[in-house]
Design a protein around this motif. Structure first.
Motif, PDB file in Angstrom:
ATOM      1  N   ALA A   5      94.340 -13.295  29.068  1.00  0.00           N
ATOM      2  CA  ALA A   5      93.944 -11.978  29.646  1.00  0.00           C
ATOM      3  C   ALA A   5      94.217 -10.725  28.567  1.00  0.00           C
ATOM      4  CB  ALA A   5      95.096 -11.761  30.714  1.00  0.00           C
ATOM      5  N   LYS A   6      93.044 -10.014  28.630  1.00  0.00           N
ATOM      6  CA  LYS A   6      92.710  -8.686  27.490  1.00  0.00           C
ATOM      7  C   LYS A   6      92.418  -7.681  28.220  1.00  0.00           C
ATOM      8  CE  LYS A   6      91.422 -11.997  23.721  1.00  0.00           C
ATOM      9  NZ  LYS A   6      90.474 -12.402  22.823  1.00  0.00           N
ATOM     10  N   LYS A   7      93.188  -6.441  27.886  1.00  0.00           N
ATOM     11  CA  LYS A   7      92.867  -5.423  28.356  1.00  0.00           C
ATOM     12  C   LYS A   7      91.420  -4.746  27.637  1.00  0.00           C
ATOM     13  CE  LYS A   7      95.035  -2.171  29.948  1.00  0.00           C
ATOM     14  NZ  LYS A   7      95.780  -0.846  30.211  1.00  0.00           N
ATOM     15  N   THR A   8      90.369  -4.630  28.612  1.00  0.00           N
ATOM     16  CA  THR A   8      89.111  -4.228  28.130  1.00  0.00           C
ATOM     17  C   THR A   8      88.903  -3.019  27.288  1.00  0.00           C
ATOM     18  OG1 THR A   8      88.800  -2.788  30.278  1.00  0.00           O
ATOM     19  CG2 THR A   8      88.116  -5.148  30.401  1.00  0.00           C
ATOM     20  N   ASP A   9      89.727  -2.105  27.209  1.00  0.00           N
ATOM     21  CA  ASP A   9      89.961  -0.866  26.392  1.00  0.00           C
ATOM     22  C   ASP A   9      90.762  -1.198  24.992  1.00  0.00           C
ATOM     23  OD1 ASP A   9      92.344  -0.580  27.554  1.00  0.00           O
ATOM     24  OD2 ASP A   9      92.061   1.316  28.094  1.00  0.00           O
ATOM     25  N   SER A  10      91.227  -2.248  25.041  1.00  0.00           N
ATOM     26  CA  SER A  10      92.205  -2.432  23.736  1.00  0.00           C
ATOM     27  C   SER A  10      91.506  -2.378  22.447  1.00  0.00           C
ATOM     28  CB  SER A  10      93.103  -3.831  24.192  1.00  0.00           C
ATOM     29  OG  SER A  10      92.214  -4.770  24.059  1.00  0.00           O
ATOM     30  N   ALA A  11      92.167  -1.780  21.662  1.00  0.00           N
ATOM     31  CA  ALA A  11      91.937  -1.910  20.104  1.00  0.00           C
ATOM     32  C   ALA A  11      92.508  -3.125  19.498  1.00  0.00           C
ATOM     33  CB  ALA A  11      92.373  -0.630  19.214  1.00  0.00           C
ATOM     34  N   TYR A  12      91.659  -3.595  18.421  1.00  0.00           N
ATOM     35  CA  TYR A  12      92.267  -4.997  17.805  1.00  0.00           C
ATOM     36  C   TYR A  12      93.407  -4.461  16.942  1.00  0.00           C
ATOM     37  CZ  TYR A  12      91.792  -9.398  15.630  1.00  0.00           C
ATOM     38  OH  TYR A  12      92.182 -10.771  15.150  1.00  0.00           O
ATOM     39  N   GLU A  13      94.489  -4.927  17.152  1.00  0.00           N
ATOM     40  CA  GLU A  13      95.740  -4.783  16.384  1.00  0.00           C
ATOM     41  C   GLU A  13      96.181  -5.997  15.573  1.00  0.00           C
ATOM     42  OE1 GLU A  13      98.619  -2.048  18.981  1.00  0.00           O
ATOM     43  OE2 GLU A  13      97.710  -3.610  20.316  1.00  0.00           O
ATOM     44  N   GLU A  14      95.790  -5.909  14.341  1.00  0.00           N
ATOM     45  CA  GLU A  14      95.921  -6.837  13.414  1.00  0.00           C
ATOM     46  C   GLU A  14      97.395  -7.122  13.343  1.00  0.00           C
ATOM     47  OE1 GLU A  14      93.902  -7.445   9.530  1.00  0.00           O
ATOM     48  OE2 GLU A  14      92.889  -5.637   9.995  1.00  0.00           O
ATOM     49  N   GLY A  15      97.684  -8.492  13.518  1.00  0.00           N
ATOM     50  CA  GLY A  15      99.074  -9.063  13.212  1.00  0.00           C
ATOM     51  C   GLY A  15      99.900  -9.029  13.979  1.00  0.00           C
ATOM     52  N   ARG A  16      99.484  -8.337  15.255  1.00  0.00           N
ATOM     53  CA  ARG A  16     100.654  -7.835  16.232  1.00  0.00           C
ATOM     54  C   ARG A  16     100.478  -8.505  17.562  1.00  0.00           C
ATOM     55  NH1 ARG A  16     100.412  -1.112  16.324  1.00  0.00           N
ATOM     56  NH2 ARG A  16     101.443  -0.805  14.401  1.00  0.00           N
ATOM     57  N   ARG A  17     101.651  -8.876  18.050  1.00  0.00           N
ATOM     58  CA  ARG A  17     101.663  -9.575  19.412  1.00  0.00           C
ATOM     59  C   ARG A  17     102.474  -8.536  20.321  1.00  0.00           C
ATOM     60  NH1 ARG A  17     102.082 -14.964  20.270  1.00  0.00           N
ATOM     61  NH2 ARG A  17     102.723 -15.341  18.315  1.00  0.00           N
ATOM     62  N   GLY A  18     101.319  -7.969  20.953  1.00  0.00           N
ATOM     63  CA  GLY A  18     101.666  -7.032  22.104  1.00  0.00           C
ATOM     64  C   GLY A  18     101.267  -7.137  23.396  1.00  0.00           C
ATOM     65  N   MET A  19     101.328  -6.130  24.518  1.00  0.00           N
ATOM     66  CA  MET A  19     100.929  -6.590  25.719  1.00  0.00           C
ATOM     67  C   MET A  19      99.560  -6.230  26.041  1.00  0.00           C
ATOM     68  SD  MET A  19     104.047  -7.234  26.237  1.00  0.00           S
ATOM     69  CE  MET A  19     103.951  -7.498  28.319  1.00  0.00           C
ATOM     70  N   SER A  20      98.647  -6.122  25.106  1.00  0.00           N
ATOM     71  CA  SER A  20      97.080  -5.871  25.567  1.00  0.00           C
ATOM     72  C   SER A  20      96.442  -7.067  25.455  1.00  0.00           C
ATOM     73  CB  SER A  20      96.495  -5.014  24.501  1.00  0.00           C
ATOM     74  OG  SER A  20      97.064  -3.582  24.392  1.00  0.00           O
ATOM     75  N   TRP A  21      97.055  -8.183  24.943  1.00  0.00           N
ATOM     76  CA  TRP A  21      96.585  -9.502  24.958  1.00  0.00           C
ATOM     77  C   TRP A  21      97.661 -10.429  25.450  1.00  0.00           C
ATOM     78  CZ3 TRP A  21      93.414 -11.743  20.306  1.00  0.00           C
ATOM     79  CH2 TRP A  21      92.200 -10.522  20.323  1.00  0.00           C
ATOM     80  N   LEU A  22      97.387 -11.135  26.679  1.00  0.00           N
ATOM     81  CA  LEU A  22      98.526 -12.049  27.425  1.00  0.00           C
ATOM     82  C   LEU A  22      97.936 -13.327  27.402  1.00  0.00           C
ATOM     83  CD1 LEU A  22      99.324  -9.408  30.108  1.00  0.00           C
ATOM     84  CD2 LEU A  22     100.301  -9.639  28.122  1.00  0.00           C
ATOM     85  N   LYS A  73      97.145   5.539  23.667  1.00  0.00           N
ATOM     86  CA  LYS A  73      96.926   4.691  25.090  1.00  0.00           C
ATOM     87  C   LYS A  73      98.090   3.761  25.442  1.00  0.00           C
ATOM     88  CE  LYS A  73      91.801   5.025  24.815  1.00  0.00           C
ATOM     89  NZ  LYS A  73      90.644   4.173  24.899  1.00  0.00           N
ATOM     90  N   ILE A  74      99.205   4.371  25.438  1.00  0.00           N
ATOM     91  CA  ILE A  74     100.401   3.717  25.809  1.00  0.00           C
ATOM     92  C   ILE A  74     100.910   4.256  27.159  1.00  0.00           C
ATOM     93  CG2 ILE A  74     102.895   3.008  25.202  1.00  0.00           C
ATOM     94  CD1 ILE A  74     102.073   3.116  22.391  1.00  0.00           C
TER      95      ILE A  74
END
Length: 841
Positions: free
Chosen positions: A389-406, A565-566
């Protein structure tokens, strides 16, 4: 003379910025706005006055909307030739980052008073009220630069006047080359050309620009040597969401492909080259006639179009299987870095790009919008590994494990390190079972034996790979019980296993070997425990059950950091994810609540006294007498996750506990020295901290350091709650004055701002009853959602930055380092003894 500061800050042998430059005969006066990707994205607003460029940094960019009041921080003058500067300022230099011209034109004084242009402009700037008329491609009409009263000396507002050019809505980011390119590429012009011609992607000209022939756009950003893949967080169930898309979770090797001048780089997450391993993918990607960087998954598909990970394992030796590179993201295109575009924009460009490539080896990873539960059921029926699952408005955050991609898995799988193997029994040869481990808080932990999934061919391959790694000693700190003799190996090889469930002892039940993971770094192999879906719900309100209490969380989609956008919900998710690390530092301490109900850009307020009638009865509080009001104040005490979530839901972005606990309120557990820079480079903060550490070492005092998350550093000196606040403050003052005497030009112990300008203020006055300091792992209400992060003293160097630790990457750091302050309450410096030694000197 006005360029002295400019030249002092730059090394012109290392940066291509102009050292000087004078205007020619032109009578008009130019302006330029440069978009500057430095440590923070901002816009540099420059006006030609008296032969130089008067300059302001505008964080949000100029606006054509009169309702927008843009903060503009005045900076040093720049030479006239800077009007044409574009390019990259190398790392390590002042203003390091990429600069390009966002708008350019001429300007006039709005109300000339008969003075010469330069004289009138200088007069208005000095008065703090400059009114101009701008004639640019984007910025047109009347503007005002107004100096802010009572703020920093260099704080101004950039305002648009109401005129024929004014608009009701405006976003500077809509006029970036990336967005213009995205708009043009979506047109798909000339996609279907004659078969003998290479198809090209064409783009429209930029908004407001002069008409031009369509042509292939190339930007000025070179392809970076390496890109780090963005990572997904595991959650425990599927969900629906208006702002989410859902993809198949492909079971293969994550791979970044870069193409430049028809030359291909193909590499894994741990930087291993795949060029020799998967020639069909290389050959297919090589056909792309653009400069691109792709993110996707290399896999082998079976006859039902499902990923077959075990066949992929043997592809390099057998060459058998339908090899596919499934691409789901586009990071770079023809000189433009695209990570800041939204995911839907990047995928739209990617689909356009791949539609020109007639090679089935490279495929576009399709997605479904909004309905994740239906997509998950489809995945279950088709026996996929899971979904993403990915937020449609999310930026690509190199090397990060955030909550925009699940990621939501259908089958429990875990990466593990092979730490040894048992002797075989029965008909099996060479290997009986693999002994597996993972890293947890930097320590290798045993998670079980795995004998399932090992056939003769797999065992033979594994045995040969393990022989060079054989060691005499176990890599585990604890003793591991085995029913057969074990051959230990260095924990280097990463494998993938599926299993039934985790036991209460965190051992995998019924693990089955799936294959080796050539694409994963050994040090990143950690337990992957699914977070409850309630931590990632897209609803505006949610109810969590924490510590057997139901906590109602409201306004979860409210933006607390508008630019980044947090949301408030993401902030709560962060605190719950680090709860086990932060709660020991909050236990039994009164909390001073600093509330930001509408985010960091709106007014905040402090609250100490709880309204007990409106507070749940399970919230712990303590009445303490206030000397200033003469009344009792009911302080909140945060001892568990439920209280933590409740407190953050009130709008407490940062957490501010007392330095003392309830059982010894008059005696703090720590002395705190707060190093606060006032218009001076952060390296001087580091230098000050190093000197404080040296001074404490001379007295054999153990201290701990953390970033403030704002501008400076906090140094904590444990006292064991054995001395009063007064004694603590006197000791802190002694150390502060001692270091100030060593560094008189760069430090100050005087609180008045005027006396500490361009110095590091060593604040020892926080050591008083009722004073608070941001807790370790506390988020700060600052741009970038920075976090106050404990650091090792060895990390104090010129490369350290506040931006190194934020809401996105702090959990990954904690998983890697553990709580560096976990022993802080066990340290008890004997302050009385030290003071006696000091008095005897």
């Amino acid at each position: 003379m006005s360029l002295v500061k400019y030249k002092q800050k730059r090394n012109f042998s290392k940066t291509a910025e102009p050292e000087s430059g004078k205007k020619g005969k032109a009578t008009s006066h130019i302006f330029v706005v440069q978009r500057h990707h430095a440590s923070r994205l901002h816009y540099d607003f420059r006006l030609e006055v008296d032969g130089v460029l008067k300059s302001w940094a505008v964080p949000k960019g100029p606006s054509m909307n009169p309702a927008d009041k843009r903060l503009a921080m005045e900076v040093e003058d720049h030479p006239y030739d800077y009007k044409d500067f574009e390019g990259t300022i190398p790392a390590g230099n002042y203003g390091a980052g990429t600069v390009y011209i966002w708008d350019k034109g001429t300007f006039e004084i709005l109300h000339p008073n008969g003075n010469s242009f330069d004289k009138e402009a200088l007069r208005e700037i000095k008065s703090g009220d400059l009114k101009i008329v701008m004639k640019g491609k984007k910025l047109k009409g009347e503007f005002a630069l107004v100096k802010m009263k009572g703020k920093e000396d260099n704080a101004w507002l950039l305002l648009k006047h109401k005129d024929e050019y004014a608009v009701s809505e405006y976003n500077s980011e809509d006029y970036t080359p990336e967005k213009v390119k995205a708009q043009g590429l979506k047109e798909k012009a000339a996609m279907k050309q004659a078969s003998k011609k290479k198809p090209v992607i064409r783009a429209k000209t930029a908004p407001a620009a002069a008409p031009a022939k369509q042509k292939k756009i190339t930007g000025g950003h070179p392809v970076k040597k390496r890109y780090k893949p963005m990572l997904a967080t595991l959650v425990n169930e599927a969900f629906d969401g208006e702002e989410w898309l859902f993809e198949t979770k492909w079971d293969g090797y994550r791979a970044i492909a870069a193409v430049e001048n028809n030359k291909v780089s193909l590499y894994s997450r741990n930087d291993k080259s795949f060029l020799k391993d998967y020639p069909p993918v290389v050959a297919a990607v090589e056909k792309i006639s653009h400069t691109v960087v792709l993110d996707g998954e290399i896999m082998v598909l079976d006859n039902k179009n499902r990923a077959d990970f075990q066949t992929l394992q043997h592809y390099t030796t057998t060459g058998k299987g339908h090899l596919v590179y499934m691409v789901f993201d586009l990071l770079h295109l023809d000189g433009y870095e695209l990570q800041q575009l939204s995911l839907l924009e990047r995928k739209s460009l990617l689909k356009d790009l791949l539609s020109t490539l007639n090679d089935d080896t490279v495929r576009f990873s399709e997605h479904a919008l909004k309905n994740g539960t239906k997509f998950f059921e489809k995945a279950r029926k088709l026996q996929w590994e899971g979904i993403i699952a990915k937020k449609t408005d999310s930026a690509y955050e190199e090397g990060r494990r955030g909550m925009s991609w699940l990621k939501i898995k259908i089958v429990n799988e875990q990466e593990a390190l092979i730490c040894g193997y048992t002797a075989p029994r029965g008909s099996r040869k060479k290997i009986g079972a693999l002994v597996l481990g993972i890293y947890e808080n930097k320590k290798l932990k045993y998670i079980g034996h795995c004998g399932g999934g090992l056939n003769e061919a797999t065992i033979s391959e594994l045995y040969n790979r393990l022989q060079p790694l054989v060691t005499k000693t176990s890599p585990f700190a604890e003793k591991v019980a085995t029913n057969m003799p074990v051959t230990w190996v260095k924990p280097v090889l990463v494998c993938e296993v599926k299993f039934q469930e985790w036991t209460s002892d965190k051992i995998m039940r019924q693990p089955i070997f799936l294959g080796l993971r050539e694409d994963k770094p050994a040090k990143e192999v950690q337990p992957e425990i699914a977070k409850p879906l309630t931590m990632t719900t897209t609803e505006n309100q949610r109810i969590l059950t924490l510590n057997s209490k139901k906590v109602t969380l409201t306004n979860q989609s409210k933006l607390y950091w508008t630019k980044e956008k947090i949301t408030k919900g993401q902030l709560i998710d962060y605190y719950l994810s680090v709860a086990k690390y932060i709660l020991p530092h909050l236990k039994d301490r009164p909390e001073s609540l600093h509330r930001f109900p509408n985010g960091i850009d709106k007014p905040s307020f402090y609250q100490k006294d709880l309204d007990l009638e409106q507070t749940p009865d399970w919230i712990k509080s303590v009445p303490l007498h206030s000397g200033s009001t003469g009344k009792d104040v009911d302080y909140l005490v945060c001892n568990n996750e439920a209280s933590l979530a409740y407190m953050i839901n009130l709008g407490c972005i940062e957490i501010n506990p007392w330095l003392s606990r309830l059982n010894s309120l008059e005696n703090p557990d720590f002395i705190v020295l707060d190093l606060d820079p006032e218009h001076i480079d952060f390296r001087y903060v580091v230098e000050t901290a190093v000197h404080i550490k040296a001074a404490l070492d001379r007295f054999k005092v153990q201290a701990f350091c953390k970033t403030s998350g704002s501008t400076g550093l906090h140094i904590y000196i444990p006292t064991g709650a054995k001395v009063s606040y007064d004694t603590s403050r006197l000791f802190g003052e002694y150390i502060a004055r001692h270091v100030n005497a060593e560094l008189p030009r760069t430090t100050s112990v005087i609180r008045a701002k005027a006396s500490r300008d361009k110095r590091v203020y060593i604040d020892y006055l926080q050591n008083s009853r009722g004073q608070t300091v941001a807790a370790p792992y506390s988020v700060r209400p600052k741009p970038g959602a920075t976090v106050s992060m404990p650091i090792d003293w060895k990390e104090l160097n010129d490369d350290l930055r506040m931006s190194d630790f934020d809401i996105h990457n702090s959990l990954d750091r904690l998983n890697e380092t553990g709580d560096l302050w976990q022993d802080i309450n066990k340290v008890k410096n004997d302050l009385r003894k030290i003071i006696r030694e000091m008095e005897g000197q």
